[in-house]
Design an enzyme around this catalytic site. Structure first.
Site, mmCIF file in Angstrom:
data_model
loop_
_atom_site.group_PDB
_atom_site.id
_atom_site.type_symbol
_atom_site.label_atom_id
_atom_site.label_comp_id
_atom_site.label_asym_id
_atom_site.label_seq_id
_atom_site.Cartn_x
_atom_site.Cartn_y
_atom_site.Cartn_z
ATOM 1 N N HIS A 115 0.850 -1.194 0.000
ATOM 2 C CA HIS A 115 0.000 0.000 0.000
ATOM 3 C C HIS A 115 0.887 1.246 0.000
ATOM 4 C CE1 HIS A 115 0.900 0.379 4.231
ATOM 5 N NE2 HIS A 115 0.265 -0.743 4.554
ATOM 6 N N HIS A 154 3.803 1.416 2.540
ATOM 7 C CA HIS A 154 5.019 0.689 2.139
ATOM 8 C C HIS A 154 5.743 1.474 1.052
ATOM 9 C CE1 HIS A 154 2.334 -2.900 3.234
ATOM 10 N NE2 HIS A 154 3.288 -2.903 4.150
ATOM 11 N N CYS A 165 0.766 -11.841 20.396
ATOM 12 C CA CYS A 165 -0.081 -11.184 19.393
ATOM 13 C C CYS A 165 0.444 -11.578 18.021
ATOM 14 C CB CYS A 165 -0.058 -9.662 19.555
ATOM 15 S SG CYS A 165 -0.901 -8.849 18.163
ATOM 16 N N CYS A 203 1.422 -8.549 15.734
ATOM 17 C CA CYS A 203 2.768 -7.993 15.962
ATOM 18 C C CYS A 203 3.842 -9.044 15.738
ATOM 19 C CB CYS A 203 2.941 -7.503 17.394
ATOM 20 S SG CYS A 203 1.798 -6.255 17.935
ATOM 21 N N CYS A 225 -4.374 -5.894 22.227
ATOM 22 C CA CYS A 225 -3.149 -5.310 21.665
ATOM 23 C C CYS A 225 -3.518 -3.930 21.136
ATOM 24 C CB CYS A 225 -2.619 -6.194 20.541
ATOM 25 S SG CYS A 225 -1.469 -5.306 19.465
ATOM 26 N N HIS A 272 -3.411 -3.786 17.209
ATOM 27 C CA HIS A 272 -4.282 -4.650 16.396
ATOM 28 C C HIS A 272 -5.688 -4.812 16.956
ATOM 29 C CE1 HIS A 272 -0.163 -5.593 15.100
ATOM 30 N NE2 HIS A 272 -0.749 -5.608 13.919
ATOM 31 N N LYS A 313 -5.988 7.138 9.752
ATOM 32 C CA LYS A 313 -5.097 5.976 9.709
ATOM 33 C C LYS A 313 -5.634 4.974 8.671
ATOM 34 C CE LYS A 313 -2.757 2.670 12.584
ATOM 35 N NZ LYS A 313 -2.598 1.959 13.807
ATOM 36 N N LYS A 349 -7.779 -1.818 6.939
ATOM 37 C CA LYS A 349 -8.657 -2.649 6.117
ATOM 38 C C LYS A 349 -10.106 -2.430 6.510
ATOM 39 C CE LYS A 349 -5.743 -6.464 4.702
ATOM 40 N NZ LYS A 349 -5.192 -7.711 5.152
HETATM 41 N N1 MSP Z 1 8.355 -7.308 8.329
HETATM 42 C C1 MSP Z 1 8.443 -6.252 9.278
HETATM 43 C C2 MSP Z 1 9.746 -5.507 9.147
HETATM 44 C C3 MSP Z 1 10.965 -6.345 9.280
HETATM 45 S S1 MSP Z 1 12.409 -5.428 8.986
HETATM 46 C C4 MSP Z 1 13.632 -6.475 9.358
HETATM 47 C C5 MSP Z 1 7.283 -5.262 9.050
HETATM 48 N N2 MSP Z 1 6.626 -5.378 7.903
HETATM 49 S S2 MSP Z 1 5.393 -4.427 7.460
HETATM 50 O O1 MSP Z 1 4.997 -4.871 6.161
HETATM 51 O O2 MSP Z 1 4.386 -4.422 8.480
HETATM 52 O O3 MSP Z 1 5.953 -2.974 7.394
HETATM 53 C C6 MSP Z 1 7.028 -2.701 6.527
HETATM 54 C C7 MSP Z 1 7.433 -1.238 6.621
HETATM 55 O O4 MSP Z 1 6.352 -0.436 6.151
HETATM 56 C C8 MSP Z 1 7.703 -0.807 8.065
HETATM 57 O O5 MSP Z 1 8.859 0.003 8.137
HETATM 58 C C9 MSP Z 1 6.469 -0.020 8.433
HETATM 59 O O6 MSP Z 1 6.715 0.996 9.357
HETATM 60 C C10 MSP Z 1 6.106 0.578 7.079
HETATM 61 N N3 MSP Z 1 4.696 0.967 7.035
HETATM 62 C C11 MSP Z 1 3.597 0.180 7.131
HETATM 63 N N4 MSP Z 1 2.480 0.976 7.101
HETATM 64 C C12 MSP Z 1 2.854 2.273 6.968
HETATM 65 C C13 MSP Z 1 2.198 3.503 6.814
HETATM 66 N N5 MSP Z 1 0.893 3.619 6.842
HETATM 67 N N6 MSP Z 1 2.958 4.606 6.608
HETATM 68 C C14 MSP Z 1 4.339 4.539 6.502
HETATM 69 N N7 MSP Z 1 4.975 3.403 6.656
HETATM 70 C C15 MSP Z 1 4.279 2.278 6.971
HETATM 71 O O7 MSP Z 1 7.049 -4.447 9.929
#
Ligand code: MSP
Length: 518
Positions: free
Chosen positions: A18, A21, A126, A129, A144, A147, A298, A301
């Site tokens: 999304h 990411h 959790c 997490c 949590c 979540h 925020k 889903k």
């Molecule tokens: N798999 C773990 C990270 C392991 S690193 C060794 C993880 N994955 S995640 O898919 O949940 O998140 C990946 C990255 O995307 C994280 O740095 C997280 O902070 C970032 N983001 C997820 N949602 C976000 C937003 N809404 N806004 C900005 N960044 C976000 O955590």
């Protein structure tokens, strides 16, 4: 030769990427591209985090094997980064055979040296997490906080990592390296968390979590997410407890590891402890960015407001990702939360990239063709009144990048564009031409075009395609290193013909934008 090794968090693959990411990967790519303009050796690692209970459950719900789900979704991340022109050097998947093998060896080494021990444990887990929570982490209703789900009670014999052994060394490192955690205001949060740390569980019973890397010599235990995930930063580039590759020796320690603020604890406490246990140096900087909200809400889903970068590109009919990259990378000051809204996106990129920057180049080149048939005459050179300001901007932008102030860097580039636009308005080359002050007119236009080469270089990390289109029309080498920028690169001679002048960025179509809102 300075080297620069940058990494992102690796994304979970239980869904598609999304805009949050995408924000992180764009931000990282912009930083990476800027430093490739300064250093000879740069490397950018990203990837996907594929093991764990969430994948196991999601794949079962979808009647797929975990590996099939990972293959399918990991590809979606790769496709998205391609569409956004994220120029990573390497994409690691934690299901890569090489990674799995080295993780097993790392685990074994830590068991052998006494940093990992077996212990019977009952705790609140959790799965959102992928970690154990303590009572005080939960909301008043026992949920949590991230979540909004009650954690499961898990009673297992697990392997534990002696995090507490490294507590003092980590506190000392943070205190003596004030630029380790960026932005620095987050360091206090981490120091507070360090006060209450305990040893952490680093394996799960395979009977409960089968989608994980088995512990060597003890396959009834699977290595649990954080040891597997965090070590990707070193296994990817060839770390091996039995002897690492030349590439690893050249690249490690990382210059900057870009992560979201939600996973700072894992990166500023668990990760340094693992590195210390492996006798490896710590990364120079951890850049913890903020979160992206949608229309100030925020993303979730359940609210149905999760948007993907592809949705935005389709809604605005973008053939190149430059405008979205520019908007996202400059969405927030370093470490603070940012927001995406269709309206703001359209307004900002139309104003900055089309009206200010694109038009400036377009009308200056058009005047050069109109008054001088596209030629720069020798007498137009050498009197560059804007040079100092352009070179000041280069210095300022470099300084902002050194401190990972990416929004501020973008603002400084647009400020130079505004200064140059004002120079055009103040000097009115069309009036100079009308009044017969033809040499002065040529000097003004040439000065602007010299500055446009600088602007092309500065905007390149944000908007690589636009920068390339600008540099083509200026016959400028976009690969010029920032240290070699002179603001006098254009020489006398023929520069451009009318038919080769093209807008470098088209305004976003407002009707299409409106459609996307519906
Ligand atoms: N798999 C773990 C990270 C392991 S690193 C060794 C993880 N994955 S995640 O898919 O949940 O998140 C990946 C990255 O995307 C994280 O740095 C997280 O902070 C970032 N983001 C997820 N949602 C976000 C937003 N809404 N806004 C900005 N960044 C976000 O955590």
């Amino acid at each position: 030769m300075e080297k620069f090794y940058i990494t992102t968090a690796i994304d979970y693959v239980n869904g598609a990427p999304h805009i949050g990411h995408a924000y992180e990967k764009i931000l990282t790519d912009v930083i990476y591209r800027h430093f490739t303009q300064r250093f000879d050796k740069t490397y950018f690692l990203t990837g996907t985090d594929e093991h764990g209970i969430k994948i196991q459950k999601t794949s079962a719900q979808n009647n797929m094997s975990p590996k099939e789900l990972c293959d399918m979704n990991s590809q979606k991340f790769k496709d998205a980064w391609k569409a956004l022109n994220v120029d990573y050097s390497q994409f690691i998947r934690t299901t890569d055979e090489q990674h799995e093998k080295v993780v097993q060896k790392i685990f074994k080494k830590l068991v052998e040296q006494g940093d990992i021990y077996k212990h019977s444990y009952k705790g609140l887990y959790c799965s959102g997490c992928e970690c154990f929570l303590s009572e005080k982490d939960l909301t008043e209703d026992g949920l949590c906080p991230d979540h909004q789900k009650a954690p499961e009670i898990v009673e297992e014999e697990n392997y534990f990592f002696k995090l507490t052994k490294y507590k003092d060394a980590i506190i000392k490192h943070i205190k003596t390296h004030p630029d380790f955690i960026v932005p620095s205001f987050r360091a206090n949060e981490v120091l507070n968390q360090l006060e209450n740390i305990e040893d952490i569980s680093v394996s799960r019973a395979t009977a409960n979590v089968s989608w994980g890397i088995p512990v060597l010599d003890d396959p009834a235990q699977s290595i649990y997410v954080w040891i597997d995930a965090l070590t990707n930063y070193i296994t990817a580039i060839g770390y091996d407890p039995d002897g690492s590759s030349e590439k690893f020796k050249e690249l490690w320690p990382a210059t900057v590891q870009v992560i979201g603020k939600d996973i700072l604890k894992f990166h500023s406490i668990y990760w340094p402890a693992i590195l210390m246990a492996l006798d490896l140096p710590l990364p120079e900087h951890l850049l913890a960015h903020g979160w992206i909200t949608i229309d100030q809400t925020k993303m979730s889903k359940s609210l149905g407001n999760v948007i993907s970068p592809e949705t935005v590109m389709e809604a605005f009919n973008l053939t190149e990702p430059d405008s979205l990259r520019y908007y996202m990378a400059s969405a927030a000051p370093c470490g603070k939360d940012g927001n995406y809204s269709d309206e703001d996106f359209k307004e900002k990129v139309n104003a900055h990239l089309a009206n200010s920057m694109g038009n400036l180049l377009n009308r200056t080149l058009s005047m050069l063709v109109k008054y001088f048939e596209g030629d720069i005459k020798p007498e137009f050179l050498g009197k560059n009144e804007l040079k100092e300001q352009a070179l000041e901007a280069v210095k300022a932008v470099k300084h902002h990048f050194d401190y990972f102030e990416i929004q501020e860097a973008a603002q400084r580039i647009i400020e130079l564009v505004d200064i140059t636009n004002k120079y055009v308005t103040d000097n009115a080359p069309w009036t100079l031409a009308k009044e017969g002050q033809i040499e002065k007119c040529g000097i003004v236009l040439t000065n602007v075009l010299q500055v446009m080469t600088v602007i092309a270089s500065l905007i390149y990390p944000f908007c690589p395609n636009i920068a390339k289109a600008m540099s083509e029309q200026l016959s400028y080498d976009i690969n010029t290193k920032l240290d070699n920028i002179t603001c006098e690169v254009l020489k006398s001679g023929h520069l451009i013909d009318k038919e080769n002048i093209k807008p470098v960025f088209l305004r976003l179509d407002s009707e299409l934008a409106d459609k996307s809102k519906k």
